[in-house]
Design an enzyme around this catalytic site. Sequence first.
Site: not given
Length: 434
Positions: A25-26, A29
């Site tokens: 997920h990170e 980003h």
Amino acid sequence: MTTILLSVLGIVIFAFGLLFSIAWHELGHLSTAKLFGIRVPQYMVGFGPTIWSRKKGDTEYGVKAIPAGGYIRMIGMFPPGPDGKIEARSSSPFRSMIEDARSAAFEELQPGDESRLFYTRKPWKRVIVMFAGPFMNLILAVVIFMGVAMGFGFQTQTTKVAGVQDCVISQSENRDTCKKGDAVSPAKAAGLRTGDRIIAFDGAAVTNWSQLSDHIRNTIGKATITVERDGKQLELHPVLAKNMVVKKDSNGDAVADQYVPAGYLGFAASTEIQALSFGDSVSRMGDMISNGVDSIIALPTKIPDLWDAAFDGGQRKADSPVGVVGAARIGGEVMNLDVPAENQVAMMLFLLAGFNLSLFLFNMLPLLPLDGGHIAGALWESLRRNLARITKRPDPGPFDVAKLMPVAYVVAGIFICFTVLVLVADIVNPVKIT
């Protein structure tokens, strides 16, 4: 001892899957932020004390002690105040919240960062950066689910007969034994046997349980069924009875505690693990996403039952929300199931797919401090700037998301309370799969 070891193994496997999902997920980003030239001082998996870290380029990469989330730090998440600076602290608690958030967004500002601030990027770029994290979870959920569905399959009802009912019993009655006066079931009267596979109904070929079930429900009276038995095809001629049977929804799934009159044959369908086609897998994935959206919307209605399960000894329902601890416990249970190893692997992967889908849906809620809140802020800024341009009014400038921080603290407080409630319920009254 073996049971304990297998449970620990299941929990450890799920924990690694959780850590990978958070890191993945990170990474969404991080990669898009760097693509658009935003400086990212930190990329961390977990919270609390740092266990390991290493700095490469502008970014410190690390793992923290509590595997309950993760984050990246981007410079300039919020714009400065109206005077172009971080505003002075105020006696107002709400103003303090706003300026604390603004201060944190600039505390690692270095010379040259003026052109690498998050808020200075065009709204569509900020939307991509904030959407990329949840989208990575969606990708992972789809890949895992499709792999399990097409490579392994799911327990599926088939047209093979697992058992024949002796008599006609309304499914709304809480009994499974015949009483004097109950009519003989049409299946038994027609000579249907355990092990038969029904391949046609009134001359129409049937290849799955859904087709056969619809034919049976829509027929009251004489019918012809073709079965395979010991390598031969036989025709049977049951007279289907009218009975109260479980209602089905638009997806063909049973609706609990709701019954409708329909045709009744009287046999139990066998279940087998069957791999799905690509089209069926996509359809099932769509159903999974739809059910996930419904579950997110229904979360507030689950609170009373969760409270009862956690503190009043109430029954923990099968569709009750489950947190990280509860999911890890389920992982431990999976490893103790008396099923082949490939079944255990498939169930663990399916659990991980569900977790990633939940992360995607939850983070897309248009509320700060979730990713969806930042996306909503960027979209609103784009809308009002375009409206100003069309109406030839002055550019209103960046939308100050920091002003929403008091609301974000309230939302975060609600989420924390809900998380604690789920945690307590997972410990004292966990959801079980056995």
